[in-house]
Design a protein around this motif. Structure first.
Motif, PDB file in Angstrom:
ATOM      1  N   ILE A  36       0.834  -1.192   0.000  1.00  0.00           N
ATOM      2  CA  ILE A  36       0.000   0.000   0.000  1.00  0.00           C
ATOM      3  C   ILE A  36       0.877   1.254   0.000  1.00  0.00           C
ATOM      4  N   ILE A  37       0.540   2.192  -0.843  1.00  0.00           N
ATOM      5  CA  ILE A  37       1.296   3.449  -0.915  1.00  0.00           C
ATOM      6  C   ILE A  37       0.334   4.625  -0.977  1.00  0.00           C
ATOM      7  N   TYR A  38       0.851   5.769  -0.610  1.00  0.00           N
ATOM      8  CA  TYR A  38       0.064   6.995  -0.634  1.00  0.00           C
ATOM      9  C   TYR A  38      -0.008   7.535  -2.053  1.00  0.00           C
ATOM     10  N   GLN A  39      -1.216   7.919  -2.456  1.00  0.00           N
ATOM     11  CA  GLN A  39      -1.414   8.551  -3.768  1.00  0.00           C
ATOM     12  C   GLN A  39      -2.532   9.565  -3.630  1.00  0.00           C
ATOM     13  N   THR A  58      -9.517  -0.078  -0.326  1.00  0.00           N
ATOM     14  CA  THR A  58      -8.142   0.423  -0.299  1.00  0.00           C
ATOM     15  C   THR A  58      -7.159  -0.746  -0.275  1.00  0.00           C
ATOM     16  N   THR A  87      -3.657   1.600  -3.066  1.00  0.00           N
ATOM     17  CA  THR A  87      -3.299   3.016  -3.071  1.00  0.00           C
ATOM     18  C   THR A  87      -4.414   3.793  -2.384  1.00  0.00           C
ATOM     19  N   ASP A 107      -5.336   8.136  -0.705  1.00  0.00           N
ATOM     20  CA  ASP A 107      -4.814   9.399  -0.212  1.00  0.00           C
ATOM     21  C   ASP A 107      -4.858   9.383   1.305  1.00  0.00           C
ATOM     22  N   THR A 115       0.797   8.611   5.661  1.00  0.00           N
ATOM     23  CA  THR A 115       1.203   8.683   4.261  1.00  0.00           C
ATOM     24  C   THR A 115       2.651   8.228   4.052  1.00  0.00           C
TER      25      THR A 115
END
Length: 281
Positions: A15-18, A44, A49, A51, A116
């Motif tokens: 999982i990454i912040y976008q 999610t 991804t 925010d 994040t």
């Protein structure tokens, strides 16, 4: 410990912040003309991804499933997570020797997490940045808010979902354990070192006994043993470290040493005429 494990577990998922290209939180916050869309945690997890509001939702949801109270913090243009350690505010040294590294809310200590950073930086950095973001608006406290998840759910009820297989690939358990252990060791070292410095400076038997208790609670048995013995070297009749040493040896299944210290504590109490005490054998 659970918060650190979940942080690295989500990172291992990938999982990454976008930033949300259609309605970023920076634009939606305090703007009644914009309806922000927040993904439910399972979406999610599948998409990998999100925010800041998406990642905050998935992180707090996972902690809440473990019975850990959570909240979300809003500052201008941003939202991130926090969780309740359950440690009383006055005992901040048990969490971190720097009091400013925790938030005191309703008598207990909370840890903010800049979510994040997940997947790009370690948990301790996410914690530190979360504190810095909260402190950055200290002069205008009306611009920051801490909203407890459970209180928010009294207004907006949790979504009821049918259990399904999300088809997630959970990555390497060994990698999660490695990252978790590294951060926990740093935190434990930080806490113990603070108590150790206090005892070394004061030379008081009670401070060495406190050091031993804290070290034992974190599983640092050798440090605990040294501290209890240091307390006894200052006062051979000091009852607390004798009993604490007995408990330490008992937990380590060193029963002869445990018995020896329990008997020593019994003799000390008898010599002091304390046979009527509730803790007398």
């Amino acid at each position: 410990q659970a918060a650190i494990q979940i942080y690295y577990g989500l990172a291992e998922l990938g999982i990454i912040y976008q930033i949300d290209p259609t309605s970023p939180f920076t634009a939606a916050q305090d703007n009644p003309q914009i309806v922000d869309s927040i993904s439910i945690p399972r979406d999610t997890l599948v998409r990998l991804t999100g925010d800041c509001d998406d990642l905050t939702a998935v992180y707090t949801a996972l902690l809440e499933t473990l019975g850990i109270e959570t909240a979300f913090i809003t500052v201008p243009g941003h939202i991130y997570a926090a969780f309740n350690t359950g440690v009383a505010s006055k005992d901040f040294r048990k969490v971190h020797n720097d009091k400013s590294m925790t938030l005191s809310i309703d008598g207990t200590l909370w840890v903010p997490v800049e979510i994040t950073l997940m997947g790009t930086d370690d948990f301790l950095s996410a914690w530190r940045i979360g504190v810095m973001e909260f402190a950055a608006v200290a002069d205008t406290p009306d611009l920051r808010h801490v909203i407890k998840t459970r209180e928010a759910q009294e207004i907006f009820r949790p979504v009821g979902l049918v259990e399904t297989d999300l088809g997630l690939q959970y990555g390497s358990k060994a990698e999660i354990v490695k990252n978790f252990k590294r951060d926990m060791d740093k935190l434990i070292d930080n806490v113990i070192e603070d108590y150790k410095e206090t005892a070394s400076s004061s030379k008081r038997k009670r401070d060495f006994n406190k050091l031993g208790i804290i070290a034992a609670q974190f599983g640092r048995t050798s440090t605990a043993e040294e501290a209890f013995n240091a307390a006894l070297s200052l006062d051979r009749n000091y009852l607390n470290p004798k009993i604490n040493l007995g408990n330490l040896y008992y937990m380590e299944e060193e029963y002869q040493d445990a018995l020896r210290n329990y008997l020593g504590a019994e003799r000390t109490m008898a010599e002091a005429g304390r046979q009527s005490s509730a803790i007398y054998p």
